[in-house]
Design an enzyme around this catalytic site. Structure first.
Site, PDB file in Angstrom:
ATOM      1  N   LYS A 122       0.841  -1.208   0.000  1.00 39.70           N
ATOM      2  CA  LYS A 122       0.000   0.000   0.000  1.00 39.70           C
ATOM      3  C   LYS A 122       0.876   1.259   0.000  1.00 39.70           C
ATOM      4  O   LYS A 122       0.676   2.172  -0.811  1.00 39.70           O
ATOM      5  CB  LYS A 122      -0.914  -0.023   1.227  1.00 39.70           C
ATOM      6  N   ASP A 141      -7.072   1.455   1.031  1.00 39.91           N
ATOM      7  CA  ASP A 141      -7.126   1.807   2.458  1.00 39.91           C
ATOM      8  C   ASP A 141      -8.542   1.530   2.946  1.00 39.91           C
ATOM      9  O   ASP A 141      -9.351   0.931   2.233  1.00 39.91           O
ATOM     10  CB  ASP A 141      -6.698   3.266   2.674  1.00 39.91           C
TER      11      ASP A 141
END
Ligand code: SF4
Length: 214
Positions: A122, A141
């Site tokens: 991420k 997210d």
């Protein structure tokens, strides 16, 4: 896409019109600052991160600065972001690897980024997409996860699987902006509790709109 999912390209088009300024809400001016800010943003808000990075970035300008920081001092400098001992350890480890293996520079490939201590896919996606303009993947997210699920673009709860599902329906050139759009929409309209479906600009194509009638 299946019959109970919103058409991704239509979602993107409408959200781009709604949020023309969608971008990361973290403050940064170079790849190292973005990498540090993103690592600090785990389990906290962008506002809280921005609250510490103004003075942090003035004090620590290079990977060397972080790598050589006394542990206790760096911990205090980032304390308001929470989990500060772990985060300080990750920052020092990441910076040490930059100095030892990348001449102090942030690398530009997914493989090299995820090999850095404390850096996951991420964070690597955030840096590649925003600092280097490379659409390598999609940042998943909490907002992207929730909104893409409500839109029926994924049935999964697992971030890695969600990313794979989204990469199949979102055009590659929109992978970076897509996350920003869903994060903006998730913060402003498609909130975790009480999403504002009646005023949502994609409620006519969202398969979940009927679930949240007020
Ligand atoms: S209609 Fe409701 S559930 Fe669907 S995207 Fe909009 S706010 Fe979220």
């Amino acid at each position: 896409m299946n019959s109970s999912s919103a058409p991704a390209t239509e979602v993107i088009g409408r959200l781009k019109a709604e949020y023309p300024d969608a971008r990361t809400e973290l403050n940064w001016t170079n790849p190292l600052e973005l990498l540090v800010a993103t690592m600090l943003s785990a389990q906290t808000t962008d506002v809280r991160v921005n609250g510490v990075t103004e003075s942090l970035f003035a004090k620590y300008r290079t990977a060397e600065d972080y790598a050589g920081a006394p542990p206790g001092e760096l911990e205090e400098d980032i304390r308001p972001t929470g989990f500060y001992r772990n985060k300080a350890r990750s920052l020092r480890g990441m910076a040490r690897a930059l100095v030892d293996e990348h001449e102090g520079e942030v690398p530009r490939t997914m493989q090299e980024l995820v090999a850095l201590p404390g850096v996951g896919r991420k964070t690597a996606n955030v840096v590649l997409g925003n600092a280097f303009g490379m659409d390598e993947g999609i940042v998943v997210d909490t907002h992207v996860r929730r909104v893409s699920g409500r839109l029926g673009l994924t049935q999964s709860e697992d971030p890695a699987k969600i990313e794979q599902d989204l990469m199949k329906v979102v055009p590659e050139e929109d992978w970076t902006i897509f996350s920003h759009l869903l994060i903006f929409h998730g913060r402003r309209t498609c909130r975790a509790r009480k999403p504002d479906c009646p005023s949502c600009i994609i409620n006519d194509i969202c398969p979940s709109a009927h679930k949240y009638k007020t």
